[in-house]
Design a protein around this motif. Structure first.
Motif, PDB file in Angstrom:
ATOM      1  N   HIS A  19      21.725  70.178  22.400  1.00 20.34           N
ATOM      2  CA  HIS A  19      22.067  70.933  21.198  1.00 20.34           C
ATOM      3  C   HIS A  19      21.211  72.197  21.150  1.00 20.34           C
ATOM      4  N   LEU A  20      21.779  73.235  20.564  1.00 19.77           N
ATOM      5  CA  LEU A  20      21.053  74.492  20.430  1.00 19.77           C
ATOM      6  C   LEU A  20      20.240  74.506  19.141  1.00 19.77           C
ATOM      7  N   THR A  48      22.476  83.595  30.854  1.00 21.01           N
ATOM      8  CA  THR A  48      21.964  82.302  30.373  1.00 21.01           C
ATOM      9  C   THR A  48      22.517  81.953  29.002  1.00 21.01           C
ATOM     10  N   VAL A  49      22.620  82.953  28.121  1.00 24.23           N
ATOM     11  CA  VAL A  49      23.122  82.679  26.763  1.00 24.23           C
ATOM     12  C   VAL A  49      24.547  82.140  26.825  1.00 24.23           C
ATOM     13  N   HIS A  50      25.389  82.718  27.684  1.00 22.17           N
ATOM     14  CA  HIS A  50      26.759  82.211  27.822  1.00 22.17           C
ATOM     15  C   HIS A  50      26.750  80.780  28.350  1.00 22.17           C
ATOM     16  N   ARG A  51      25.905  80.497  29.311  1.00 20.88           N
ATOM     17  CA  ARG A  51      25.856  79.131  29.859  1.00 20.88           C
ATOM     18  C   ARG A  51      25.345  78.149  28.808  1.00 20.88           C
ATOM     19  N   LEU A  52      24.464  78.601  27.943  1.00 15.69           N
ATOM     20  CA  LEU A  52      23.985  77.732  26.869  1.00 15.69           C
ATOM     21  C   LEU A  52      25.098  77.422  25.873  1.00 15.69           C
ATOM     22  N   ASP A  54      28.262  77.638  26.251  1.00 18.81           N
ATOM     23  CA  ASP A  54      29.379  76.911  26.878  1.00 18.81           C
ATOM     24  C   ASP A  54      28.963  75.546  27.416  1.00 18.81           C
ATOM     25  N   GLU A  55      27.693  75.191  27.218  1.00 20.26           N
ATOM     26  CA  GLU A  55      27.144  73.914  27.700  1.00 20.26           C
ATOM     27  C   GLU A  55      27.313  73.763  29.213  1.00 20.26           C
ATOM     28  N   ARG A  56      27.115  74.860  29.937  1.00 20.29           N
ATOM     29  CA  ARG A  56      27.229  74.829  31.378  1.00 20.29           C
ATOM     30  C   ARG A  56      25.866  74.869  32.065  1.00 20.29           C
ATOM     31  N   LEU A  57      24.801  74.766  31.278  1.00 20.95           N
ATOM     32  CA  LEU A  57      23.466  74.834  31.859  1.00 20.95           C
ATOM     33  C   LEU A  57      23.075  73.467  32.419  1.00 20.95           C
ATOM     34  N   ASP A  58      22.584  73.457  33.626  1.00 19.81           N
ATOM     35  CA  ASP A  58      22.174  72.218  34.290  1.00 19.81           C
ATOM     36  C   ASP A  58      20.936  71.652  33.597  1.00 19.81           C
ATOM     37  N   THR A  59      21.073  70.466  33.013  1.00 21.71           N
ATOM     38  CA  THR A  59      19.951  69.867  32.285  1.00 21.71           C
ATOM     39  C   THR A  59      18.841  69.376  33.212  1.00 21.71           C
ATOM     40  N   ALA A  62      14.884  73.717  36.133  1.00 30.75           N
ATOM     41  CA  ALA A  62      13.601  74.151  35.571  1.00 30.75           C
ATOM     42  C   ALA A  62      13.828  75.037  34.347  1.00 30.75           C
ATOM     43  N   LEU A  63      14.910  75.840  34.377  1.00 31.82           N
ATOM     44  CA  LEU A  63      15.222  76.705  33.245  1.00 31.82           C
ATOM     45  C   LEU A  63      15.491  75.878  31.997  1.00 31.82           C
ATOM     46  N   TYR A  64      16.265  74.803  32.148  1.00 32.44           N
ATOM     47  CA  TYR A  64      16.539  73.945  30.990  1.00 32.44           C
ATOM     48  C   TYR A  64      15.245  73.348  30.433  1.00 32.44           C
ATOM     49  N   GLN A  65      14.366  72.923  31.298  1.00 28.99           N
ATOM     50  CA  GLN A  65      13.106  72.339  30.841  1.00 28.99           C
ATOM     51  C   GLN A  65      12.254  73.368  30.103  1.00 28.99           C
TER      52      GLN A  65
END
Length: 497
Positions: A19-20, A48-52, A54-59, A62-65
């Protein structure tokens, strides 16, 4: 044959992986800069904002962490992180706690200088007509002590307050006595040009633990031009007064401020060098203010905001160069903004607070007993604009001042979190509303951000500081951090780190 139907759950959308949390963003230096509600920031790759969203960011990335650690996103394991976020929010708004801390007493409007950029219509009248009375001083002291803040600062201003030194001698012990009775800590500062200071005055300040703040606009040619007085020797008087004050009060109890006029713009390096030559370890590259008498002379002393920004950047670059050479000197406005950017801490600088510091964190008691929301508010009154006059010490109490229409109108426009042009700005967490400035320059407390000089200046300065952060030069960042922490920076420290 029995037909089997799929359950409804099979057709339901998959639960979100994360969740954002609220954040704002902008593009800077070919990257996206994300800033959350507490001022935590992160430079991320473009897109990155678009991937966030759209929930396309790999959880598992390292970026997600990093985003999770800095409270831009949360998932089922984020409960401890949300507790940290709440703590940071409380720390960020610490300036809203306790009540008004800074109290400015204008003991006289009399002054022997005739500075063109002065924000006050100074008076040359005889003693008494424009001086604070004992009765007014008594009422102002009581109102100051009625503040719930446990630690107060009493700043004595003018005009030139030393022309009413007998009144200072009355106010200081009376304020200290009542502070003891109320169980409050009290710091006292006298703001003076030092032209008429005597050793007896300085000995009194030493014995009463009173600090001194003065003006130093740069080298002799510039200071004397900006701050004329009879004899054309304001610089010589200032330097002599600074040295005598230091000898009696101690170096740490004497401060100086400069104001940038049109005449100053070509001399950023010379101004910084003057502060270094005089042994100061801080300098505030302040723009001229659009209030009071300064408005009448702006055709001679004023300038466009772009000119000031060029001056500021040149001055800051030279200050960093001086620090690299082993002499520690901090630029105060940079220090204030970096404290907001790099730490969760609030600052005591009332012009850069949201909700606005005017009234909430500062009150001004004029010589006639009128109470204003800030020093700038009093300067507007010099132009016959009493919008921010909150009351009078002889007629009002702290309660009636803070519940009256002027204060309530000010408070409504004081939160940049809800202002058009601010609420969705990436730098909102570091900036402020300043309804007094926008009323003075745009005729509207809420202001119009696309044409606001306040907005243009702060946005460009903040962008410049973020560019330095993004470059991540070791020496530069070490120096900038030292301004926040107070750590001494020397060549040896840098070389050995």
């Amino acid at each position: 044959m029995t037909r089997e139907f799929n359950s409804l759950e099979r057709f339901a959308p998959a639960p979100p992986k994360f969740h954002l949390l609220p954040f704002r963003f902008t593009r800077l230096n070919g990257k996206e800069l994300l800033v959350n509600e507490t001022g935590e920031f992160l430079f991320v790759p473009t897109g990155t904002v678009h991937r966030l969203t759209d929930e396309r960011l790999d959880t598992g990335s390292a970026l997600y962490q990093d985003l999770k650690a800095k409270q831009f996103v949360y998932d089922e394991s984020s409960s401890p992180l949300l507790d940290i976020l709440a703590t940071k929010v409380r720390t960020k708004f610490d300036h809203m706690c306790d009540g008004t801390k800074l109290h400015i007493f204008v003991v006289t409007l009399r002054c022997e200088h005739s500075c063109e950029y002065c924000q006050v219509s100074r008076q040359t009248a005889t003693r008494g007509e424009f001086d604070m009375s004992i009765a007014t001083a008594d009422r102002a002291i009581v109102m100051m002590m009625d503040s719930p803040a446990p630690a107060l600062t009493l700043e004595i201003q003018g005009g030139e307050p030393l022309l009413a030194f007998d009144l200072i001698q009355y106010i200081v012990p009376e304020a200290k006595k009542l502070a003891i009775e109320r169980g409050k800590d009290l710091d006292i500062v006298v703001c003076t040009n030092l032209a008429c200071v005597t050793d007896d005055m300085l000995l009194y300040f030493r014995d009463e633990c009173v600090k001194v703040s003065t003006s130093l606009d740069g080298p002799a040619f510039l200071h004397n031009k900006n701050r004329p007085r009879p004899g054309h020797n304001s610089y010589e008087k200032a330097i002599e007064g600074i040295e005598r004050s230091r000898a009696i009060l101690g170096m740490e109890n004497v401060a100086a401020l400069m104001t940038t006029t049109a005449a100053s713009l070509d001399y950023a390096v010379e101004i910084v060098n003057e502060y270094v030559r005089r042994g100061f370890h801080s300098i505030f590259l302040r723009p001229i203010s659009p209030y009071g008498f300064a408005v009448k002379t702006r055709h001679r002393t004023g300038y466009e905001i772009e000119s000031f920004l060029e001056f500021y950047k040149k001055g800051l670059a030279h200050i960093l160069k001086v620090n690299r050479g082993g002499y520690r000197i901090a630029e105060v406005y940079t220090q204030i903004l970096l404290t907001k950017i790099l730490t969760p801490n609030s600052t005591r600088y009332v012009d850069m607070q949201s909700p606005a510091g005017a009234a909430w964190n500062v009150l001004v008691y004029n010589f006639d007993g009128d109470v204003y929301a800030s020093d700038e508010s009093r300067m507007l009154a010099e132009m016959r604009d009493w919008t921010f006059r909150l009351g009078n010490v002889h007629k009002d109490t702290r309660r009636t001042i803070f519940t009256g229409d002027p204060a309530l109108q000010l408070f409504r426009a004081s939160c940049n979190q809800s202002l058009a042009g601010c609420s969705d700005c990436a730098f909102q967490s570091y900036c402020a509303a300043d309804p007094v400035y926008h009323h003075a320059t745009q005729g509207d407390m809420y202001g119009h951000r696309p044409t606001s000089g306040f907005c243009a200046r702060n946005m460009e300065v903040i962008k410049h500081l973020f560019s330095l952060i993004d470059e991540n030069d070791y020496e530069t960042m070490h120096i900038l951090w030292s301004w926040i922490t107070g750590e001494q920076v020397t060549r040896e420290v840098v070389a050995c780190a």
